[in-house]
Design a protein around this motif. Structure first.
Motif, PDB file in Angstrom:
ATOM      1  N   LEU A   1       0.869  -1.171   0.000  1.00 29.21           N
ATOM      2  CA  LEU A   1       0.000   0.000   0.000  1.00 29.21           C
ATOM      3  C   LEU A   1       0.904   1.219   0.000  1.00 29.21           C
ATOM      4  O   LEU A   1       1.747   1.363   0.900  1.00 29.21           O
ATOM      5  N   VAL A   2       0.747   2.080  -0.987  1.00 28.84           N
ATOM      6  CA  VAL A   2       1.621   3.244  -1.121  1.00 28.84           C
ATOM      7  C   VAL A   2       0.772   4.504  -1.244  1.00 28.84           C
ATOM      8  O   VAL A   2       0.066   4.692  -2.246  1.00 28.84           O
ATOM      9  N   GLU A   3       0.859   5.347  -0.215  1.00 25.53           N
ATOM     10  CA  GLU A   3       0.101   6.599  -0.206  1.00 25.53           C
ATOM     11  C   GLU A   3       0.868   7.697  -0.921  1.00 25.53           C
ATOM     12  O   GLU A   3       2.106   7.693  -0.963  1.00 25.53           O
ATOM     13  N   SER A   4       0.132   8.654  -1.455  1.00 23.61           N
ATOM     14  CA  SER A   4       0.725   9.831  -2.082  1.00 23.61           C
ATOM     15  C   SER A   4      -0.268  10.975  -2.012  1.00 23.61           C
ATOM     16  O   SER A   4      -1.441  10.772  -1.689  1.00 23.61           O
ATOM     17  N   GLY A   5       0.232  12.177  -2.300  1.00 20.32           N
ATOM     18  CA  GLY A   5      -0.654  13.331  -2.374  1.00 20.32           C
ATOM     19  C   GLY A   5      -0.598  14.272  -1.198  1.00 20.32           C
ATOM     20  O   GLY A   5      -1.259  15.318  -1.214  1.00 20.32           O
ATOM     21  N   GLY A   6       0.154  13.931  -0.172  1.00 18.69           N
ATOM     22  CA  GLY A   6       0.264  14.821   0.967  1.00 18.69           C
ATOM     23  C   GLY A   6       1.066  16.064   0.636  1.00 18.69           C
ATOM     24  O   GLY A   6       1.671  16.174  -0.433  1.00 18.69           O
ATOM     25  N   GLY A   7       1.062  17.005   1.568  1.00 15.89           N
ATOM     26  CA  GLY A   7       1.827  18.229   1.373  1.00 15.89           C
ATOM     27  C   GLY A   7       1.357  19.316   2.299  1.00 15.89           C
ATOM     28  O   GLY A   7       0.596  19.077   3.242  1.00 15.89           O
ATOM     29  N   LEU A   8       1.809  20.527   2.022  1.00 15.21           N
ATOM     30  CA  LEU A   8       1.463  21.705   2.817  1.00 15.21           C
ATOM     31  C   LEU A   8       0.301  22.427   2.137  1.00 15.21           C
ATOM     32  O   LEU A   8       0.355  22.715   0.931  1.00 15.21           O
ATOM     33  N   VAL A   9      -0.728  22.728   2.916  1.00 13.49           N
ATOM     34  CA  VAL A   9      -1.891  23.423   2.374  1.00 13.49           C
ATOM     35  C   VAL A   9      -2.375  24.435   3.409  1.00 13.49           C
ATOM     36  O   VAL A   9      -2.225  24.214   4.617  1.00 13.49           O
ATOM     37  N   GLN A  10      -2.923  25.528   2.938  1.00 13.09           N
ATOM     38  CA  GLN A  10      -3.441  26.552   3.850  1.00 13.09           C
ATOM     39  C   GLN A  10      -4.794  26.120   4.408  1.00 13.09           C
ATOM     40  O   GLN A  10      -5.525  25.343   3.774  1.00 13.09           O
TER      41      GLN A  10
END
Length: 118
Positions: free
Chosen positions: A4-13
């Motif tokens: 299982l490989v997650e992606s799409g995270g990051g910094l958001v306001q």
């Protein structure tokens, strides 16, 4: 083997949106319920969403109305659309596979970090 490989995270306001994905392999994805679980800094694991094999969903009260889970069984992919993000949504987000019969989550990804900050 199950992966299982997650992606799409990051910094958001605050107030922004992100879409997480989880690529699954090594098992018959369409046959299993899947989950999103998160862990905020310094806190324990928190269940976020359940996505059943047919696409029915359930959500924690803390994200209900803001998050939407979905799955593409043809592409073995799980998604979590996160809208109206708040600082308290900051966490590492994990996807996990159901272990049928006992409600346990038997395989987890490594997670993707979501940071909500101005």
């Amino acid at each position: 083997q199950v992966q299982l490989v997650e992606s799409g995270g990051g910094l958001v306001q605050p107030g922004g949106s992100l879409r997480l994905s989880c690529a699954a392999s090594g098992f018959t994805f369409s046959s299993y319920w899947m989950f999103w679980v998160r862990q905020a800094p310094g806190k324990g694991l928190e269940w976020v969403s359940t996505i059943e094999t047919g696409g029915d969903t359930r959500y924690a009260d803390s994200v209900k109305g803001r998050f939407a889970g979905s799955r593409d069984n043809a592409k073995n992919t799980l998604h979590l659309q996160m809208n109206s993000l708040k600082s308290e949504d900051t966490a590492v987000y994990y996807c996990a596979k159901d272990h049928p019969g006992d409600g346990a989550m038997d395989y987890w990804g490594k997670g993707t970090l979501v940071t909500v900050s101005s």
